[in-house]
Design a protein around this motif. Structure first.
Motif, PDB file in Angstrom:
ATOM      1  N   GLU A  41       0.845  -1.191   0.000  1.00  0.00           N
ATOM      2  CA  GLU A  41       0.000   0.000   0.000  1.00  0.00           C
ATOM      3  C   GLU A  41       0.883   1.245   0.000  1.00  0.00           C
ATOM      4  O   GLU A  41       1.856   1.314   0.755  1.00  0.00           O
ATOM      5  N   LEU A  42       0.543   2.198  -0.849  1.00  0.00           N
ATOM      6  CA  LEU A  42       1.283   3.470  -0.848  1.00  0.00           C
ATOM      7  C   LEU A  42       1.051   4.132   0.503  1.00  0.00           C
ATOM      8  O   LEU A  42      -0.077   4.449   0.862  1.00  0.00           O
ATOM      9  N   THR A  43       2.127   4.304   1.259  1.00  0.00           N
ATOM     10  CA  THR A  43       2.019   4.809   2.625  1.00  0.00           C
ATOM     11  C   THR A  43       2.562   6.225   2.753  1.00  0.00           C
ATOM     12  O   THR A  43       2.111   6.986   3.597  1.00  0.00           O
ATOM     13  N   LEU A  44       3.529   6.595   1.898  1.00  0.00           N
ATOM     14  CA  LEU A  44       4.129   7.921   1.998  1.00  0.00           C
ATOM     15  C   LEU A  44       4.666   8.346   0.638  1.00  0.00           C
ATOM     16  O   LEU A  44       5.216   7.516  -0.088  1.00  0.00           O
ATOM     17  N   ARG A  45       4.464   9.623   0.302  1.00  0.00           N
ATOM     18  CA  ARG A  45       5.083  10.235  -0.890  1.00  0.00           C
ATOM     19  C   ARG A  45       5.732  11.522  -0.442  1.00  0.00           C
ATOM     20  O   ARG A  45       5.122  12.310   0.264  1.00  0.00           O
ATOM     21  N   ILE A  76       6.849   5.345  -0.938  1.00  0.00           N
ATOM     22  CA  ILE A  76       7.116   4.205  -0.069  1.00  0.00           C
ATOM     23  C   ILE A  76       5.862   3.349   0.036  1.00  0.00           C
ATOM     24  O   ILE A  76       4.795   3.826   0.408  1.00  0.00           O
ATOM     25  N   TYR A  77       6.028   2.069  -0.273  1.00  0.00           N
ATOM     26  CA  TYR A  77       4.947   1.090  -0.213  1.00  0.00           C
ATOM     27  C   TYR A  77       5.234   0.127   0.930  1.00  0.00           C
ATOM     28  O   TYR A  77       6.362  -0.332   1.090  1.00  0.00           O
ATOM     29  N   THR A  78       4.208  -0.180   1.725  1.00  0.00           N
ATOM     30  CA  THR A  78       4.367  -1.108   2.841  1.00  0.00           C
ATOM     31  C   THR A  78       3.331  -2.221   2.753  1.00  0.00           C
ATOM     32  O   THR A  78       2.202  -2.000   2.294  1.00  0.00           O
ATOM     33  N   HIS A  79       3.762  -3.395   3.178  1.00  0.00           N
ATOM     34  CA  HIS A  79       2.879  -4.566   3.231  1.00  0.00           C
ATOM     35  C   HIS A  79       3.150  -5.289   4.542  1.00  0.00           C
ATOM     36  O   HIS A  79       4.307  -5.619   4.838  1.00  0.00           O
ATOM     37  N   ILE A  80       2.108  -5.505   5.337  1.00  0.00           N
ATOM     38  CA  ILE A  80       2.270  -6.246   6.589  1.00  0.00           C
ATOM     39  C   ILE A  80       2.388  -7.719   6.233  1.00  0.00           C
ATOM     40  O   ILE A  80       1.440  -8.340   5.759  1.00  0.00           O
ATOM     41  N   ALA A  81       3.585  -8.263   6.464  1.00  0.00           N
ATOM     42  CA  ALA A  81       3.870  -9.650   6.097  1.00  0.00           C
ATOM     43  C   ALA A  81       3.535 -10.617   7.223  1.00  0.00           C
ATOM     44  O   ALA A  81       3.148 -11.756   6.975  1.00  0.00           O
ATOM     45  N   HIS A  82       3.713 -10.156   8.480  1.00  0.00           N
ATOM     46  CA  HIS A  82       3.491 -11.055   9.618  1.00  0.00           C
ATOM     47  C   HIS A  82       3.191 -10.235  10.867  1.00  0.00           C
ATOM     48  O   HIS A  82       3.820  -9.201  11.098  1.00  0.00           O
ATOM     49  N   VAL A  83       2.247 -10.730  11.651  1.00  0.00           N
ATOM     50  CA  VAL A  83       1.960 -10.135  12.955  1.00  0.00           C
ATOM     51  C   VAL A  83       2.228 -11.199  14.004  1.00  0.00           C
ATOM     52  O   VAL A  83       1.616 -12.273  13.982  1.00  0.00           O
TER      53      VAL A  83
END
Length: 125
Positions: A6-10, A71-78
């Motif tokens: 997900e685009l989190t910051l530009r 910056i794109y982020t993806h939650i891979a593991h919780v």
């Protein structure tokens, strides 16, 4: 190749963030990635988080003055108190639609309570 997550910051790469050759400092790029992880992990944890670790980062391409850093982020593991995010930094080249992957890394964030102690990450709603 397309961004994952997900685009989190530009943000715009400015002269103050660059060396004499016009290349943006890697530490500045990493700081933007860390900010993004803080945003995304705090939303998921519904509270305070801190960076616990960053796993292996290598820079494939430079960021130049005038580029938009995405910056794109993806939650891979919780885990119980931790959140692992896959993070990608892309440069949208100045006055262009061209997007190039600059670097990527795994960031591990830890949820903290009001006293600064690790606290369980709430279940997803």
């Amino acid at each position: 190749m397309k961004p994952i997550g997900e685009l989190t910051l530009r943000t715009l790469a400015m002269p103050a963030d660059a060396n004499a050759a016009g290349d943006i400092f890697g530490g500045w790029v990493m700081a933007q990635m860390d900010l993004s992880c803080g945003i995304r992990a705090a939303e998921r944890a519904r509270g305070r988080v801190v960076t616990a670790a960053v796993k292996e980062m290598a820079f494939a391409k430079p960021v130049k003055i005038g580029d938009t850093l995405c910056i794109y982020t993806h939650i891979a593991h919780v885990g119980r108190t931790s959140i692992t995010l896959k993070v990608e930094a892309w440069a949208q080249r100045y006055l262009s639609d061209l997007m190039e992957l600059v670097t990527h890394a795994d960031f591990i964030m830890v949820a903290l309570d009001k006293d600064g102690k690790p606290t369980p990450v709430p279940k997803e709603i």
